[in-house]
Design a protein around this motif. Structure first.
Motif, mmCIF file in Angstrom:
data_model
loop_
_atom_site.group_PDB
_atom_site.id
_atom_site.type_symbol
_atom_site.label_atom_id
_atom_site.label_comp_id
_atom_site.label_asym_id
_atom_site.label_seq_id
_atom_site.Cartn_x
_atom_site.Cartn_y
_atom_site.Cartn_z
ATOM 1 N N TYR A 61 0.829 -1.212 0.000
ATOM 2 C CA TYR A 61 0.000 0.000 0.000
ATOM 3 C C TYR A 61 0.864 1.264 0.000
ATOM 4 O O TYR A 61 0.489 2.278 0.584
ATOM 5 C CB TYR A 61 -0.926 -0.008 1.220
ATOM 6 C CG TYR A 61 -1.856 -1.205 1.241
ATOM 7 C CD1 TYR A 61 -2.986 -1.248 0.423
ATOM 8 C CD2 TYR A 61 -1.586 -2.296 2.053
ATOM 9 C CE1 TYR A 61 -3.831 -2.345 0.418
ATOM 10 C CE2 TYR A 61 -2.424 -3.413 2.056
ATOM 11 C CZ TYR A 61 -3.537 -3.427 1.236
ATOM 12 O OH TYR A 61 -4.369 -4.515 1.232
ATOM 13 N N LEU A 62 2.008 1.179 -0.659
ATOM 14 C CA LEU A 62 2.976 2.278 -0.625
ATOM 15 C C LEU A 62 2.388 3.581 -1.149
ATOM 16 O O LEU A 62 2.658 4.654 -0.600
ATOM 17 C CB LEU A 62 4.222 1.905 -1.431
ATOM 18 C CG LEU A 62 5.386 2.897 -1.362
ATOM 19 C CD1 LEU A 62 5.859 3.087 0.071
ATOM 20 C CD2 LEU A 62 6.539 2.420 -2.243
ATOM 21 N N ASP A 63 1.567 3.502 -2.194
ATOM 22 C CA ASP A 63 0.991 4.732 -2.748
ATOM 23 C C ASP A 63 0.179 5.479 -1.696
ATOM 24 O O ASP A 63 0.289 6.709 -1.551
ATOM 25 C CB ASP A 63 0.128 4.410 -3.969
ATOM 26 C CG ASP A 63 -0.972 3.379 -3.675
ATOM 27 O OD1 ASP A 63 -0.828 2.593 -2.718
ATOM 28 O OD2 ASP A 63 -1.972 3.378 -4.417
ATOM 29 N N ARG A 64 -0.596 4.752 -0.920
ATOM 30 C CA ARG A 64 -1.423 5.383 0.124
ATOM 31 C C ARG A 64 -0.549 5.998 1.221
ATOM 32 O O ARG A 64 -0.804 7.114 1.668
ATOM 33 C CB ARG A 64 -2.370 4.363 0.753
ATOM 34 C CG ARG A 64 -3.345 3.753 -0.229
ATOM 35 C CD ARG A 64 -4.256 2.764 0.472
ATOM 36 N NE ARG A 64 -4.937 1.892 -0.478
ATOM 37 C CZ ARG A 64 -5.707 0.895 -0.123
ATOM 38 N NH1 ARG A 64 -5.916 0.626 1.150
ATOM 39 N NH2 ARG A 64 -6.289 0.135 -1.035
ATOM 40 N N GLU A 70 2.889 12.728 2.643
ATOM 41 C CA GLU A 70 2.919 14.061 2.030
ATOM 42 C C GLU A 70 1.961 15.006 2.765
ATOM 43 O O GLU A 70 2.323 16.150 3.068
ATOM 44 C CB GLU A 70 2.521 13.978 0.561
ATOM 45 C CG GLU A 70 2.487 15.346 -0.114
ATOM 46 C CD GLU A 70 1.913 15.296 -1.510
ATOM 47 O OE1 GLU A 70 2.355 16.090 -2.363
ATOM 48 O OE2 GLU A 70 1.017 14.461 -1.758
ATOM 49 N N THR A 71 0.758 14.532 3.054
ATOM 50 C CA THR A 71 -0.228 15.361 3.760
ATOM 51 C C THR A 71 0.305 15.823 5.107
ATOM 52 O O THR A 71 0.220 17.005 5.449
ATOM 53 C CB THR A 71 -1.542 14.572 3.961
ATOM 54 O OG1 THR A 71 -2.058 14.220 2.680
ATOM 55 C CG2 THR A 71 -2.563 15.409 4.706
ATOM 56 N N ARG A 72 0.871 14.887 5.880
ATOM 57 C CA ARG A 72 1.400 15.232 7.213
ATOM 58 C C ARG A 72 2.575 16.199 7.122
ATOM 59 O O ARG A 72 2.685 17.134 7.911
ATOM 60 C CB ARG A 72 1.832 13.961 7.959
ATOM 61 C CG ARG A 72 0.730 12.969 8.239
ATOM 62 C CD ARG A 72 -0.305 13.500 9.236
ATOM 63 N NE ARG A 72 -1.321 12.510 9.507
ATOM 64 C CZ ARG A 72 -2.441 12.353 8.814
ATOM 65 N NH1 ARG A 72 -2.682 13.136 7.783
ATOM 66 N NH2 ARG A 72 -3.319 11.429 9.146
ATOM 67 N N VAL A 80 7.179 19.242 -0.366
ATOM 68 C CA VAL A 80 7.309 17.878 -0.879
ATOM 69 C C VAL A 80 7.441 17.918 -2.400
ATOM 70 O O VAL A 80 6.694 18.633 -3.075
ATOM 71 C CB VAL A 80 6.078 17.025 -0.484
ATOM 72 C CG1 VAL A 80 6.194 15.616 -1.068
ATOM 73 C CG2 VAL A 80 5.918 16.976 1.028
ATOM 74 N N HIS A 81 8.398 17.171 -2.917
ATOM 75 C CA HIS A 81 8.596 17.069 -4.362
ATOM 76 C C HIS A 81 8.470 15.605 -4.765
ATOM 77 O O HIS A 81 8.965 14.731 -4.076
ATOM 78 C CB HIS A 81 9.985 17.591 -4.756
ATOM 79 C CG HIS A 81 10.220 19.011 -4.383
ATOM 80 N ND1 HIS A 81 9.931 20.061 -5.217
ATOM 81 C CD2 HIS A 81 10.704 19.560 -3.237
ATOM 82 C CE1 HIS A 81 10.227 21.196 -4.618
ATOM 83 N NE2 HIS A 81 10.701 20.926 -3.417
ATOM 84 N N TRP A 82 7.807 15.361 -5.893
ATOM 85 C CA TRP A 82 7.663 14.010 -6.429
ATOM 86 C C TRP A 82 8.537 13.873 -7.665
ATOM 87 O O TRP A 82 8.574 14.749 -8.515
ATOM 88 C CB TRP A 82 6.210 13.727 -6.813
ATOM 89 C CG TRP A 82 5.285 13.686 -5.629
ATOM 90 C CD1 TRP A 82 4.622 14.738 -5.079
ATOM 91 C CD2 TRP A 82 4.932 12.545 -4.861
ATOM 92 N NE1 TRP A 82 3.867 14.315 -4.007
ATOM 93 C CE2 TRP A 82 4.033 12.963 -3.855
ATOM 94 C CE3 TRP A 82 5.271 11.186 -4.919
ATOM 95 C CZ2 TRP A 82 3.476 12.096 -2.923
ATOM 96 C CZ3 TRP A 82 4.718 10.315 -3.995
ATOM 97 C CH2 TRP A 82 3.841 10.770 -3.004
ATOM 98 N N ALA A 83 9.249 12.738 -7.761
ATOM 99 C CA ALA A 83 10.087 12.477 -8.929
ATOM 100 C C ALA A 83 9.784 11.080 -9.456
ATOM 101 O O ALA A 83 9.681 10.125 -8.688
ATOM 102 C CB ALA A 83 11.566 12.586 -8.560
ATOM 103 N N GLU A 84 9.636 10.978 -10.778
ATOM 104 C CA GLU A 84 9.329 9.682 -11.392
ATOM 105 C C GLU A 84 10.558 8.810 -11.571
ATOM 106 O O GLU A 84 10.456 7.588 -11.612
ATOM 107 C CB GLU A 84 8.657 9.883 -12.749
ATOM 108 C CG GLU A 84 7.239 10.399 -12.645
ATOM 109 C CD GLU A 84 6.503 10.343 -13.971
ATOM 110 O OE1 GLU A 84 7.052 9.772 -14.947
ATOM 111 O OE2 GLU A 84 5.378 10.863 -14.025
#
Length: 202
Positions: A61-64, A70-72, A80-84
Motif C-alpha cells: 500500500y505504498l501509494d497510500r 505528504e499530507t502530514r 514535498v517534491h515528487w520524482a518519477e
C-alpha cells in the motif's frame, strides 16, 4: 562514474590474499555481533516476522502511505517534491540548489541519492558534494562506489586508507591507526561544514 565490472573486480579481489582475509574477518565479526545480539532477545524471531509483515504491508500500500506522508509533512510546513525517476530527482535537487545559490554541500549517507547518481550529476553542474559518512568519504576520495550498503569501504585495509588520506588530505601515510585516520577525516570535513551552503541527509 563508470559501471562496475563485478566479475573482473571480484576475481582480482579474491586473488588479493591480504584484502580477502581482512574482508572475511570483518564480515564474520559483524555477523557474530549480530548473532550475539539476537541470542540475547528471546522474541527475536517474532520481531523479525512482524517486521517482515509490516514491510510487506507497507510496500503493498505504498501509494497510500506516501500520500499520507505528504499530507502530514505539508501540515508541518515541509515542501514535498515528487520524482518519477533518477533524472527528475536530480534535476529537482539541482533547481532547488541553484535557486539558493548553493555551490558547496555536505551530504549524509543516502542510498537513494547514490542510486540516482546525484553526486555526479551535481558535480558536473558545478556543485561540490562532500560525503560526511567516513566510509562514503573514503570511497568518494578514491572515486569508487560503495562496496556494501552499510559498510561502504569494508574491502579496504587500514593501510589503503592511510595511503589514500595521505595522497588526498596530506596526512601521514605511515600511520594507519583508526583513531588517527578518523581524526584526519574530521579535520578535513570541519572546513567543509563551515563553508557549506547546504546540507543533505537521506
Amino acid at each position: 562514474m563508470s559501471q562496475v565490472n563485478q566479475v573482473k573486480l571480484g576475481a582480482r579481489f579474491i586473488a588479493d590474499t591480504p584484502h580477502r582475509i581482512s574482508h572475511d574477518r570483518c564480515l564474520w565479526a559483524a555477523r557474530m555481533r549480530r548473532d550475539k545480539t539476537a541470542s540475547q532477545i528471546p522474541e527475536w524471531e517474532e520481531m523479525r516476522n512482524l517486521a517482515s509483515q509490516i514491510k510487506l504491508h507497507t510496500l503493498t500500500y505504498l501509494d497510500r502511505y506516501l500520500e499520507m506522508s505528504e499530507t502530514r509533512m505539508k501540515e508541518n510546513g515541509i515542501h514535498v517534491h515528487w520524482a518519477e525517476d533518477a533524472e527528475e530527482h536530480n534535476r529537482i535537487i539541482y533547481e532547488i540548489f541553484s535557486s539558493h545559490g548553493v555551490r558547496t554541500v555536505t551530504k549524509g549517507k543516502s542510498m537513494l541519492m547514490d542510486e540516482c547518481g546525484m553526486r555526479e550529476y551535481l558535480e558536473k553542474r558545478g556543485i561540490d558534494i562532500y560525503e560526511a559518512d567516513l566510509g562514503e568519504r573514503i570511497q568518494q576520495l578514491d572515486n569508487q562506489r560503495p562496496s556494501h550498503i552499510v559498510m561502504p569501504a569494508i574491502h579496504k585495509l587500514r593501510g589503503d586508507v592511510a595511503k589514500l588520506f595521505a595522497e588526498k588530505l596530506g596526512s601521514d601515510p605511515d600511520i594507519d591507526d583508526p583513531h588517527y585516520l578518523n581524526s584526519v577525516m574530521r579535520k578535513d570535513m570541519r572546513q567543509h561544514y563551515i563553508k557549506a551552503d547546504a546540507g543533505m541527509c537521506g
